[in-house]
Design an enzyme around this catalytic site. Structure first.
Site, PDB file in Angstrom:
ATOM      1  N   ARG A  97      95.085  45.630  -1.402  1.00  0.00           N
ATOM      2  CA  ARG A  97      95.215  45.358   0.034  1.00  0.00           C
ATOM      3  C   ARG A  97      93.848  45.681   0.605  1.00  0.00           C
ATOM      4  NH1 ARG A  97      99.773  43.159   1.386  1.00  0.00           N
ATOM      5  NH2 ARG A  97     101.725  44.056   0.675  1.00  0.00           N
TER       6      ARG A  97
ATOM      7  N   SER B 190      94.530  37.255   2.030  1.00  0.00           N
ATOM      8  CA  SER B 190      93.791  36.641   0.922  1.00  0.00           C
ATOM      9  C   SER B 190      93.096  35.367   1.391  1.00  0.00           C
ATOM     10  CB  SER B 190      94.738  36.313  -0.231  1.00  0.00           C
ATOM     11  OG  SER B 190      95.590  37.396  -0.462  1.00  0.00           O
TER      12      SER B 190
ATOM     13  N   THR C 273     103.492  34.313  -0.911  1.00  0.00           N
ATOM     14  CA  THR C 273     103.961  35.470  -0.146  1.00  0.00           C
ATOM     15  C   THR C 273     105.456  35.316   0.087  1.00  0.00           C
ATOM     16  OG1 THR C 273     103.985  36.635   1.976  1.00  0.00           O
ATOM     17  CG2 THR C 273     103.142  34.399   2.048  1.00  0.00           C
TER      18      THR C 273
ATOM     19  N   ASP D  33     106.827  36.381   2.537  1.00  0.00           N
ATOM     20  CA  ASP D  33     107.032  36.312   3.994  1.00  0.00           C
ATOM     21  C   ASP D  33     107.126  34.874   4.518  1.00  0.00           C
ATOM     22  OD1 ASP D  33     106.651  39.004   3.618  1.00  0.00           O
ATOM     23  OD2 ASP D  33     104.693  39.089   4.570  1.00  0.00           O
TER      24      ASP D  33
ATOM     25  N   ARG E 262     130.662  43.601   0.681  1.00  0.00           N
ATOM     26  CA  ARG E 262     131.892  43.976  -0.041  1.00  0.00           C
ATOM     27  C   ARG E 262     132.117  45.477   0.046  1.00  0.00           C
ATOM     28  NH1 ARG E 262     130.089  41.313  -4.879  1.00  0.00           N
ATOM     29  NH2 ARG E 262     130.381  39.121  -4.492  1.00  0.00           N
TER      30      ARG E 262
ATOM     31  N   GLN F 192     112.762  44.004  -3.263  1.00  0.00           N
ATOM     32  CA  GLN F 192     112.945  42.615  -2.826  1.00  0.00           C
ATOM     33  C   GLN F 192     111.975  41.613  -3.456  1.00  0.00           C
ATOM     34  OE1 GLN F 192     113.650  42.601   1.725  1.00  0.00           O
ATOM     35  NE2 GLN F 192     112.882  44.618   1.273  1.00  0.00           N
TER      36      GLN F 192
HETATM   37  O1  F6P Z   1     103.270  40.648   2.501  1.00  0.00           O
HETATM   38  C1  F6P Z   1     104.291  40.863   1.619  1.00  0.00           C
HETATM   39  C2  F6P Z   1     105.041  42.144   1.914  1.00  0.00           C
HETATM   40  O2  F6P Z   1     106.048  42.263   0.971  1.00  0.00           O
HETATM   41  C3  F6P Z   1     105.571  42.248   3.340  1.00  0.00           C
HETATM   42  O3  F6P Z   1     106.829  41.658   3.511  1.00  0.00           O
HETATM   43  C4  F6P Z   1     105.631  43.726   3.543  1.00  0.00           C
HETATM   44  O4  F6P Z   1     105.444  44.081   4.876  1.00  0.00           O
HETATM   45  C5  F6P Z   1     104.456  44.211   2.758  1.00  0.00           C
HETATM   46  O5  F6P Z   1     104.205  43.259   1.767  1.00  0.00           O
HETATM   47  C6  F6P Z   1     104.697  45.556   2.158  1.00  0.00           C
HETATM   48  O6  F6P Z   1     103.603  45.904   1.402  1.00  0.00           O
HETATM   49  P1  F6P Z   1     103.370  47.208   0.561  1.00  0.00           P
HETATM   50  O7  F6P Z   1     103.295  46.772  -0.853  1.00  0.00           O
HETATM   51  O8  F6P Z   1     102.049  47.702   1.036  1.00  0.00           O
HETATM   52  O9  F6P Z   1     104.507  48.134   0.833  1.00  0.00           O
END
Ligand code: F6P
Length: 318
Positions: free
Chosen positions: A79, A115, A141, A143, A171, A270
């Site tokens: 990041r 990115s 992504t 998102d 459930r 997720q």
């Molecule tokens: O950008 C993808 C994502 O999964 C977002 O949904 C979420 O806010 C972020 O990354 C979380 O990132 P980290 O890995 O820093 O917890």
């Protein structure tokens, strides 16, 4: 391809970011790339001189296939946002020196918004300095919030996992002889796509989205009371990460309704589940297309999917 290739992965992992990497790698080799390097931990790792020669790691079609089918980021991620060129040319000089030393002519970066910002700044710097390195962004992504592209690989797989998990939560919420309320917090940063799709798919009573930050807690409470009056036992609220504060929200709703309210924050589980077929195919196709486009002489572009077709568009738009 008349030079070497480098590829990196950046941002949060997804189920199919490695499928994009496999697409880039295989197509680059097929197109005659001399060497394909992988940045370790994206541009941040590259700045520290961290990279690998991928052809030493990926030795067979079976290896490519395994890579394509393995969730999470094989090369490691970062990041890290590059500085503005006007504020810090040194960082860019350092990156371009490393690229020149490796005789890189083609640069691919697989990631989301940050990115694409990296690709944009590197492309701008290449123009300013007359470098002949070509740059291409490959979208990923969960998102689904990259401009122009209708679908970002990773989104569908995350949504599939979350929708299935929510079904189990629903459930579970129904097993007691008393009513319950569940708030499920779903990732997406400041975009509400996953929350919206999973909320609709599972018939959530309330869906709170950052794009529509006008939710009224009293309205939700009234809705819960009204549903309870009609005999509804379980009330599910989908809360997007961009709104957050699910735990304190649960406390307030429980106090106001007298109904047990729990917050389930799904978090990092997720992103790395088994992919949807569409995600995997789109990811590897976009990776392959990125290589084809650079071979055609295009640069400073991003691959996308629009109105039923794979497309490419200017990095500025992304
Ligand atoms: O950008 C993808 C994502 O999964 C977002 O949904 C979420 O806010 C972020 O990354 C979380 O990132 P980290 O890995 O820093 O917890």
């Amino acid at each position: 391809m008349d030079g070497n290739v480098i590829v990196g992965q950046s941002g949060g992992p997804t189920s199919v970011i490695n499928s994009s990497l496999a697409g880039v790698y295989k197509t680059a080799i097929d197109r005659g790339a001399k060497k394909v390097y992988g940045m370790l931990h994206g541009i941040k790792g590259l700045l520290d001189g961290q990279y690998v020669d991928l052809s030493e790691k990926i030795n067979s079609t079976m290896d490519i296939d395994l890579l394509k089918r393995t969730p999470s980021s094989y090369l490691g991620s970062c990041r890290y946002k590059l500085p503005e060129i006007s504020e810090d040319r040194e960082t860019f000089d350092k990156i371009f020196k490393i690229l020149d030393d490796l005789d890189i002519k083609y640069f691919f970066y697989i990631g989301g918004n940050d990115s694409m910002d990296t690709i944009k700044k590197l492309s701008d710097y290449a123009i300013v300095t007359g470098s002949d390195i070509k740059f291409m962004g490959v979208p990923k992504t969960i998102d689904n919030d990259l401009a122009v592209t209708d679908h970002t690989p990773g989104f569908g797989s995350a949504a599939k996992f979350i929708a299935a998990t929510m079904k189990e939560i629903i459930r579970d919420g129904l097993v007691y002889d008393y009513p319950t309320i569940t708030i499920v917090e779903i990732m997406g940063r400041n975009a509400g796509y996953i929350a919206l799709w999973c909320g609709i798919a599972n018939g959530a009573e309330d869906i709170l989205l950052p794009e529509k930050y006008d939710y009224d807690e009293q309205k939700i409470i009234n809705n819960i009371i009204e549903n309870r009056r009609k005999g509804k036992k379980h009330h599910i609220i989908v809360n997007a990460e961009g709104i957050g504060h699910s735990t304190s929200m649960a406390r307030r709703i429980e106090a106001a309704t007298g109904i047990e309210t729990r917050a389930t924050i799904l978090g990092h589980m997720q992103r790395g589940g088994s992919p949807t077929c569409k995600d995997r195919v789109y990811a590897s196709t976009m990776g392959a297309l990125a290589v084809d486009l650079l071979c055609e002489g295009k640069t400073n572009r991003v691959v996308g999917y629009r109105h039923g077709d794979f497309v490419d568009y200017d990095i500025d738009e992304a």
